[in-house]
Design an enzyme around this catalytic site. Structure first.
Site: not given
Ligand SMILES: NC(=O)c1ccc[n+]([C@@H]2O[C@H](COP(=O)([O-])OP(=O)(O)OC[C@H]3O[C@@H](n4cnc5c(N)ncnc54)[C@H](OP(=O)(O)O)[C@@H]3O)[C@@H](O)[C@H]2O)c1
Length: 254
Positions: A149, A162
């Site tokens: 991130s 975080y």
């Molecule tokens: N959105 C942003 O603005 C942003 C910015 C920078 C970085 N990121 C990074 O991008 C990545 C993906 O995030 P996203 O934005 O796509 O958010 P998201 O839609 O909340 O996706 C998070 C994913 O992680 C999974 N997850 C959570 N706990 C888990 C566990 N114990 N075992 C396996 N899977 C698990 C969730 O699935 P289940 O709940 O079904 O397990 C979900 O598929 C993260 O690492 C986040 O830090 C996001």
């Protein structure tokens, strides 16, 4: 025409929503068979059905990657059922913002367990298969893409733990990169800015009411924008390694 990832197998964690789901679809569209890893099986089933309908192949692996044995099992089942492992996208993550003073420590535990330990368990279980794929796979190169991130580059008030987890992902990725790049396993770091996903929905409402102000007036990235970046990384020729990509919405200043 042959797709660029034909004959390869990818595993994507956090595939049930957001960046992971978009990335799994994108890699499948390039011809990779894709193992879908997350806890919400109904979401993974829907995604697998969509990938299948579009002519791709997907394997649903209901997995909590914070449990080391489940992470190992997910990798082992991918290799057993899809035949190999060429690409891992370590994407599952949680962002629980808030001040450090009086923070609910349970939120810190959840972030460390998933963003750090879960990512490590998957990397540890997968790396021997990635080394094998780089030696004898169709492309003679393999990829581990860790999703960090902007928070992995810049610490901010209100996101201390975080920040800690994502800075850790960056340090681990660079050390592992140096260890395996000579054997053609590329380790890449992707650092998105604000992306429109479910990520913020887990932040306590009173905390999010403050944090959201930063992004109120900007057009956020879509999950497909990050999937596009991951696809770019893993489809480079064997001699090209994209080590790090920082991707912000154009209007995001910090
Ligand atoms: N959105 C942003 O603005 C942003 C910015 C920078 C970085 N990121 C990074 O991008 C990545 C993906 O995030 P996203 O934005 O796509 O958010 P998201 O839609 O909340 O996706 C998070 C994913 O992680 C999974 N997850 C959570 N706990 C888990 C566990 N114990 N075992 C396996 N899977 C698990 C969730 O699935 P289940 O709940 O079904 O397990 C979900 O598929 C993260 O690492 C986040 O830090 C996001």
């Amino acid at each position: 025409m042959t797709a660029r990832l034909d004959g390869t197998v990818a595993l994507v964690t956090g595939a049930s929503s957001g960046i992971g789901a978009a990335t799994a679809r994108a890699l499948a569209a390039e011809g990779a068979a894709v193992a879908l890893v997350a806890r919400r099986k109904d979401r993974l089933d829907d995604l697998a059905a969509g990938i299948g309908a579009a002519g791709g192949r997907a394997l649903v692996l209901e997995t909590d990657v914070t449990d080391q044995q489940q992470a190992i099992d997910a990798v082992d089942r991918t290799v057993a059922e899809l035949g190999r492992l060429d690409t891992v996208v370590n994407n599952a993550g949680v962002m629980l913002l808030g001040p450090i003073v009086d923070a609910p420590v349970e939120e810190w535990d959840r972030m460390v367990a998933l963003n750090v330990q879960g990512l490590l368990y998957v990397a540890h279980a997968a790396v021997s298969h990635l080394l094998a794929a780089a030696e004898d796979g169709p492309r003679r190169v393999s990829d581990l893409v860790n999703i960090s991130s902007v928070a992995g580059r810049v610490a901010r008030l209100g996101s201390g733990v975080y920040n800690l987890t994502k800075h850790g992902v960056g340090a681990f990725s660079e050390s592992l990169r140096q260890e395996v790049t000579g054997r053609h396993v590329r380790v890449s770091l992707v650092e998105p800015g604000a992306v429109s996903t479910e990520l913020a929905s887990h932040v306590r409402p009173e905390v999010w009411a403050q944090a959201a102000k930063r992004f109120a007036d900007i057009e956020r990235l879509e999950a497909d924008d990050i999937a596009d970046a991951v696809t770019y990384i893993v489809t480079r020729p064997r001699h090209v390694a994209i080590n790090e990509l920082l991707i912000r919405p154009t209007e995001q200043e910090g």
